[in-house]
Scaffold this motif. Structure first.
Motif: not given
Length: 469
Positions: A46, A48-50
């Motif tokens: 979970d 974030p990819d950022s």
């Protein structure tokens, strides 16, 4: 001084509650005071990819869990001058959400052993490993049982954020995962025929902290200690209650992007947020009716049973109510039902999102927190910054942050009741509503006091530094 801060969650990467907030802000405050502190946590799906795209993989190693081995991949990211390490393992952490799985014991025993195995393999050798809650509370125990010959100088600190969650598992489970024998399960981990990770951490850590001074004292009593009150008493010589703070760079009505109107201490602009939120929620605005906010997990520990028990009497006081939170279905259903009886005066939002929470903080006149147990509580501290008055029960961190307003002296920053009793809460709420309605000068003085209240991390960080020293 080098600190490895071990946590199962940390904002803004992964957060489910107060621990995530603390782990996201305390290390920054300590870093600003010259402490070389680094944070280590699981690499959850979970996150974030950022954030993930900016992480650097710095190595991997095997972690032995008795007869089996699991690969651990370490990623690193620096943010706000703090170095974060992420323990990656797809089997344990590539799942939706953070908690609640059948193999929770194995997941966090792997995490704890991976932390201890991490120490000699990379570029950071800490003086202290600072553990948080049951998910890493086993580390001081494992350090003493299995790693002490390798780490002769390494010290440990354990912070208890909520003693209700203790990591209690069967003896066979712990022996199988850690490779322990029956004789290794000494009184410091044994618990009613099972094992207790929190208990093991309390006994084996060099120092123990809780998240408020009052909570530290309360834990010695059976009512609050969740079965470990005797353990707390036996170890109170090495225990300190340190009040949590908040990051005012995040919680600030002057910069909060979710508000209709930003403000510093302007009551006019704060009231405009109230008008706009009530319009958005289809509530009928009345300048003589206070807006009462509830931002909470809907369960008995938060005192929701007190509220639902006298909900009709509350609505008869002449107020508007907005509820934000999820939890026990029986409480969710009560709030939904009461909305049907007072559609113009109550908004029920069975969810949680930070944008709506910010709007409620800014728009509400009163935040209701009648908790049965509240180790620290951040809601009341955030509310004060937004000029919203907490109404709380005198317990835990609520007792350490909110003082009852005295109309004569003009001192105090909230409303307080003592007993866990619905009608005592109702009486104090009636006092608040009456003050709002008939004595606006005193109310404005109370709001001014709220704005002046400050609970940042500076003083608390100094207390942690004293413990580390």
């Amino acid at each position: 001084m080098k600190i490895l801060y071990v946590t199962s969650e940390a904002a803004p990467f992964a957060k489910s509650g107060g621990l995530g907030d603390v782990a996201g802000s305390l290390p920054k405050a300590l870093k600003q005071k010259g402490v070389d502190i680094r944070v280590i946590l699981p690499l959850y799906r979970d996150i974030p990819d950022s954030f993930k795209k900016n992480m650097e993989v710095i190595g991997s190693y095997e972690v032995e869990l008795n007869w089996r081995k699991q690969i651990c991949e370490i990623s690193r990211l620096t943010m706000d001058d703090v170095v974060y390490y992420f323990i990656g393992n797809s089997y344990y952490f590539d799942r939706d959400g953070l908690y609640g799985y059948f193999d929770e014991a194995e997941r966090y025993l792997f995490f704890s052993k991976a932390v201890l195995d991490f120490v000699p393999k990379f570029d950071f050798w800490p003086d202290i490993v600072h553990c948080n809650d049951w998910q890493s509370a086993i580390i001081p125990f494992v350090l003493e049982k299995q790693y002490r010959t390798h780490y002769r100088q390494l010290k440990s600190v354990l912070s208890i954020h909520n003693i209700k969650y203790q990591g209690v598992y069967g003896e066979d489970t712990i022996m199988d995962i850690l490779g322990l024998n029956k004789e290794d399960l000494t009184r410091d981990i044994e618990y009613k025929g099972d094992t207790n990770m929190m208990k093991a951490g309390i006994y084996n850590a060099n120092w123990v902290t809780t998240v408020s001074p009052t909570y530290a004292k309360e834990l010695e009593y059976e009512y609050y200690g969740e079965g470990l009150h005797g353990v707390i008493k036996a170890n109170n010589h090495k225990m300190t209650g340190i009040l949590n703070g908040i990051d005012y760079g995040i919680y600030n009505p002057q910069t909060d992007k979710h508000l209709y109107v930003n403000y510093t201490k302007s009551l006019k602009k704060k009231n405009e947020n109230k008008r706009q939120l009530m319009k958005e929620l289809d509530l009928k605005y009345d300048e003589d009716k206070p807006l009462v906010g509830i931002i909470s997990r809907l369960d008995e520990l938060k005192g929701i049973d007190l509220i639902t028990g006298v909900i009709y009497e509350i609505m008869k006081l002449g107020l508007n109510l907005v509820v934000l939170g999820t939890g026990d279905k029986k409480y969710e259903d009560v709030f939904k039902h009461i909305h049907n009886s007072f559609p113009d005066n109550i908004s029920v939002n069975i969810k949680f999102d930070s944008a709506t929470a910010s709007k409620i903080y800014a728009a509400s006149d009163i935040i209701l927190m009648p908790s049965r147990v509240e180790p620290c509580g951040l809601t009341q501290i955030i509310a004060l910054k937004y000029g919203t008055i907490p109404l709380v029960r005198r317990t835990g961190g609520l007792n350490d942050t909110i003082t009852k307003f005295d109309v004569v002296s003009g001192e105090g920053n909230g409303f307080v009741f003592n007993s866990y009793n619905a009608h005592e809460m109702l009486s104090e709420l009636n006092r608040a509503v009456c003050l709002f309605r008939v004595n606006r000068d005193s109310w404005n003085k109370l709001v001014a006091n709220a704005f002046k209240s400050r609970f940042d991390w500076s003083q608390s960080a100094n207390q942690y530094i004293e413990i580390y020293d």
